[in-house]
Design an enzyme around this catalytic site. Structure first.
Site, PDB file in Angstrom:
ATOM      1  N   HIS A  26      80.013  18.593  63.325  1.00  0.00           N
ATOM      2  CA  HIS A  26      80.489  18.988  64.661  1.00  0.00           C
ATOM      3  C   HIS A  26      79.927  17.999  65.668  1.00  0.00           C
ATOM      4  O   HIS A  26      78.912  18.242  66.311  1.00  0.00           O
ATOM      5  CB  HIS A  26      80.036  20.419  64.973  1.00  0.00           C
ATOM      6  CG  HIS A  26      80.638  21.006  66.212  1.00  0.00           C
ATOM      7  ND1 HIS A  26      80.864  22.353  66.357  1.00  0.00           N
ATOM      8  CD2 HIS A  26      81.057  20.442  67.373  1.00  0.00           C
ATOM      9  CE1 HIS A  26      81.390  22.592  67.553  1.00  0.00           C
ATOM     10  NE2 HIS A  26      81.503  21.434  68.188  1.00  0.00           N
ATOM     11  N   HIS A  28      81.583  15.517  68.691  1.00  0.00           N
ATOM     12  CA  HIS A  28      82.684  14.959  69.481  1.00  0.00           C
ATOM     13  C   HIS A  28      82.293  13.527  69.835  1.00  0.00           C
ATOM     14  O   HIS A  28      81.344  13.317  70.585  1.00  0.00           O
ATOM     15  CB  HIS A  28      82.903  15.781  70.749  1.00  0.00           C
ATOM     16  CG  HIS A  28      83.284  17.196  70.479  1.00  0.00           C
ATOM     17  ND1 HIS A  28      84.589  17.596  70.313  1.00  0.00           N
ATOM     18  CD2 HIS A  28      82.526  18.321  70.339  1.00  0.00           C
ATOM     19  CE1 HIS A  28      84.629  18.900  70.074  1.00  0.00           C
ATOM     20  NE2 HIS A  28      83.375  19.366  70.078  1.00  0.00           N
ATOM     21  N   HIS A 206      87.382  25.403  67.116  1.00  0.00           N
ATOM     22  CA  HIS A 206      86.327  26.014  67.916  1.00  0.00           C
ATOM     23  C   HIS A 206      86.703  27.471  68.167  1.00  0.00           C
ATOM     24  O   HIS A 206      87.833  27.767  68.590  1.00  0.00           O
ATOM     25  CB  HIS A 206      86.196  25.310  69.269  1.00  0.00           C
ATOM     26  CG  HIS A 206      85.524  23.966  69.201  1.00  0.00           C
ATOM     27  ND1 HIS A 206      85.870  23.005  68.294  1.00  0.00           N
ATOM     28  CD2 HIS A 206      84.515  23.440  69.968  1.00  0.00           C
ATOM     29  CE1 HIS A 206      85.101  21.937  68.483  1.00  0.00           C
ATOM     30  NE2 HIS A 206      84.278  22.174  69.486  1.00  0.00           N
ATOM     31  N   GLU A 209      82.421  30.610  70.722  1.00  0.00           N
ATOM     32  CA  GLU A 209      81.344  30.000  71.514  1.00  0.00           C
ATOM     33  C   GLU A 209      81.280  30.764  72.836  1.00  0.00           C
ATOM     34  O   GLU A 209      80.372  31.544  73.074  1.00  0.00           O
ATOM     35  CB  GLU A 209      81.627  28.517  71.749  1.00  0.00           C
ATOM     36  CG  GLU A 209      80.576  27.825  72.617  1.00  0.00           C
ATOM     37  CD  GLU A 209      80.987  26.422  73.047  1.00  0.00           C
ATOM     38  OE1 GLU A 209      80.100  25.688  73.498  1.00  0.00           O
ATOM     39  OE2 GLU A 209      82.176  26.074  72.947  1.00  0.00           O
ATOM     40  N   ASP A 287      77.122  18.329  68.513  1.00  0.00           N
ATOM     41  CA  ASP A 287      78.197  18.619  69.466  1.00  0.00           C
ATOM     42  C   ASP A 287      78.502  17.411  70.357  1.00  0.00           C
ATOM     43  O   ASP A 287      79.276  16.542  69.993  1.00  0.00           O
ATOM     44  CB  ASP A 287      77.849  19.860  70.284  1.00  0.00           C
ATOM     45  CG  ASP A 287      79.078  20.540  70.889  1.00  0.00           C
ATOM     46  OD1 ASP A 287      80.207  20.089  70.638  1.00  0.00           O
ATOM     47  OD2 ASP A 287      78.904  21.540  71.615  1.00  0.00           O
ATOM     48  N   ASP A 288      77.907  17.361  71.552  1.00  0.00           N
ATOM     49  CA  ASP A 288      78.088  16.260  72.504  1.00  0.00           C
ATOM     50  C   ASP A 288      76.700  15.748  72.886  1.00  0.00           C
ATOM     51  O   ASP A 288      76.183  16.037  73.973  1.00  0.00           O
ATOM     52  CB  ASP A 288      78.832  16.745  73.750  1.00  0.00           C
ATOM     53  CG  ASP A 288      80.219  17.270  73.421  1.00  0.00           C
ATOM     54  OD1 ASP A 288      81.154  16.457  73.381  1.00  0.00           O
ATOM     55  OD2 ASP A 288      80.359  18.486  73.196  1.00  0.00           O
TER      56      ASP A 288
END
Length: 351
Positions: A26, A28, A206, A209, A287-288
Site C-alpha cells: 500500500h 501511492h 480502499h 478508512e 501509504d503516502d
C-alpha cells in the site's frame, strides 16, 4: 525449525524490525514525492508552485482529514509531466525501500491525476515501469504497478481510464480504488471493476478508512476484491471481522497515515493489535510516506514503540502476512519467507 519468539529480547526488536525482509502493498507512488524532488521537478519543467520553499511546503503537511491531504497531494503532483519525472519519483522511492529491506513492492499510481493535466497515460506507465525494472536489476526489489481509479470522479471516467491503459496491459498487474472515501461507496465502480476482472487484472480497493464497515462489505461483495486497503474500521463489526479472518482477506494497514489523517488520535489508540489477535491477515505499509512522516521502517518502529503488546511474534506475523497477501508467485513468496525465518531464527539464537 519453529522460531522461539520468546527468546528474542525486546532490545533486539528495533533492529529486527528494520533489517528483516518485508513487502509493501500500500504505497501511492505520487505520495512518495518529497518536497525536495517536487521543487527540483518544478524547476526542470518550469512549473510555478504556490509555496516559496521546501520548508514552506513541508510545513503545510498538517492535515485534519483525508480531503485536506488530497488537496495538497494533487498540487504536488502537478510537477510530473515527462516520462523521466515518473521514473525519478519511483526510483527515489525504491532507493528508500531498499534501505528499509523491502524486497517486494506493489505500487499504486493515479493516472487520472495526470491525464486531466494533458499528460498521456503511456508517459505515466512507461516511466513507472522502467523504474520497476531498474529496481529489480539494481536493487533486487521485485516491483509491479496497480492502476487506481479516483473515486471522487465518475465511473465513466474510470472506464475511459481503464480503456486508455489497456494498450499497456502487460505493464501493470491490477486496479485499485482510492481518493475521497466518504460519499463514494465501492459499488459506484461495479462496472469498471467487472471490466478489469475480465482482463485478468488483480482487484483491490480502499475501504473502511474513513468509510464505514459497509464499504468493506461492498468492496468484497460487489467489486470482488482480493485485498482491502486500510480496512481498520472492520473492528466496528464483529461479524465482518470473523468473515475477514476466516477468508484470510488481507488488510493493508498504514499506521502513520491513520494517525496523520486523524483516523486514530494517537498511535497508542491503533487497533492493529486487535486485528492480529482476531487472526486477520493485516500488514504494515507506508501509504503516502512523504506526507505522513515515514517509510516502511518508520511505520514499523512507530507502531511497535507505541503498542508494547506487540512483540517479535507479531512482527514476524505482519511481515509474513505481507508476503502471503502479495500478488507475487508462490516460489517468490516461499523464498522471502525463508529469508524472514532466517532473520528471526538468528535473532532468537542471539546472532
Amino acid at each position: 525449525m519453529p522460531i522461539d519468539f520468546a527468546a528474542i529480547p525486546r532490545s533486539a526488536l528495533p533492529g529486527l524490525l528494520c533489517s528483516a525482509p518485508k513487502a509493501e502493498l500500500h504505497i501511492h507512488i505520487e505520495g512518495s514525492l518529497e518536497p525536495e524532488l517536487i521543487f527540483a521537478l518544478a524547476r526542470r519543467n518550469g512549473v510555478d508552485l504556490a509555496y516559496p520553499s521546501v520548508d514552506a511546503l513541508r510545513a503545510a503537511y498538517a492535515f485534519s482529514d483525508l480531503q485536506s491531504f488530497l488537496d495538497i497531494y494533487y498540487a504536488g503532483a502537478s510537477v510530473l509531466i515527462e516520462e523521466q519525472d515518473f521514473f525519478d519519483m519511483a526510483w527515489a522511492y525504491f532507493e528508500r525501500a531498499a534501505a528499509d529491506h523491502v524486497v517486494h513492492a506493489e505500487l499504486f499510481f493515479d493516472p487520472q491525476t495526470h491525464t486531466v493535466r494533458g499528460v498521456d497515460i503511456g508517459v505515466v506507465i512507461r516511466g513507472l515501469h522502467r523504474a520497476c525494472q531498474q529496481a529489480q536489476s539494481q536493487l533486487g526489489i521485485s516491483a509491479s504497478l496497480i492502476l487506481c481509479f479516483l473515486r471522487h470522479l465518475s465511473e465513466d471516467e474510470a472506464i475511459a481510464t481503464l480503456q486508455a491503459a489497456l494498450p499497456y496491459r502487460d505493464l501493470f498487474i491490477g486496479v485499485g480504488l482510492d481518493s475521497s472515501e466518504r460519499g463514494h461507496p465501492p459499488e459506484k465502480f461495479a462496472r469498471v471493476f467487472a471490466m478489469a476482472r475480465a482482463q485478468g487484472l488483480h482487484l483491490v480497493a480502499h475501504a473502511g478508512e474513513e468509510g464505514p464497515p459497509a464499504y468493506i462489505e461492498s468492496a468484497l461483495d460487489v467489486l470482488q476484491v482480493q485485498r482491502i486497503d486500510h480496512g481498520v474500521r472492520c473492528v466496528e463489526s464483529p461479524a465482518l471481522v470473523q468473515r475477514l479472518a476466516a477468508s484470510r482477506m488481507p488488510l493493508t494497514v498504514c499506521p502513520l497515515s491513520n494517525v496523520k489523517l486523524c483516523v486514530y488520535k494517537t498511535m497508542a489508540d491503533h487497533q492493529l493489535p486487535a486485528l492480529l489477535a482476531a487472526g486477520l491477515c493485516a500488514t504494515i505499509n507506508s501509504d503516502d510516506p512523504a506526507y505522513f512522516g515515514g517509510y516502511m521502517n518508520a511505520n514499523f518502529t512507530a507502531t511497535f514503540d507505541a503498542l508494547p503488546q506487540l512483540g517479535a511474534a507479531q512482527a514476524y506475523r505482519l511481515m509474513c502476512n505481507s508476503f502471503e497477501a502479495s500478488f507475487a508467485s508462490d516460489a517468490a513468496k516461499a523464498g522471502w519467507t525463508a529469508q524472514l525465518d532466517g532473520a528471526f531464527q538468528a535473532a532468537a539464537a542471539g546472532a
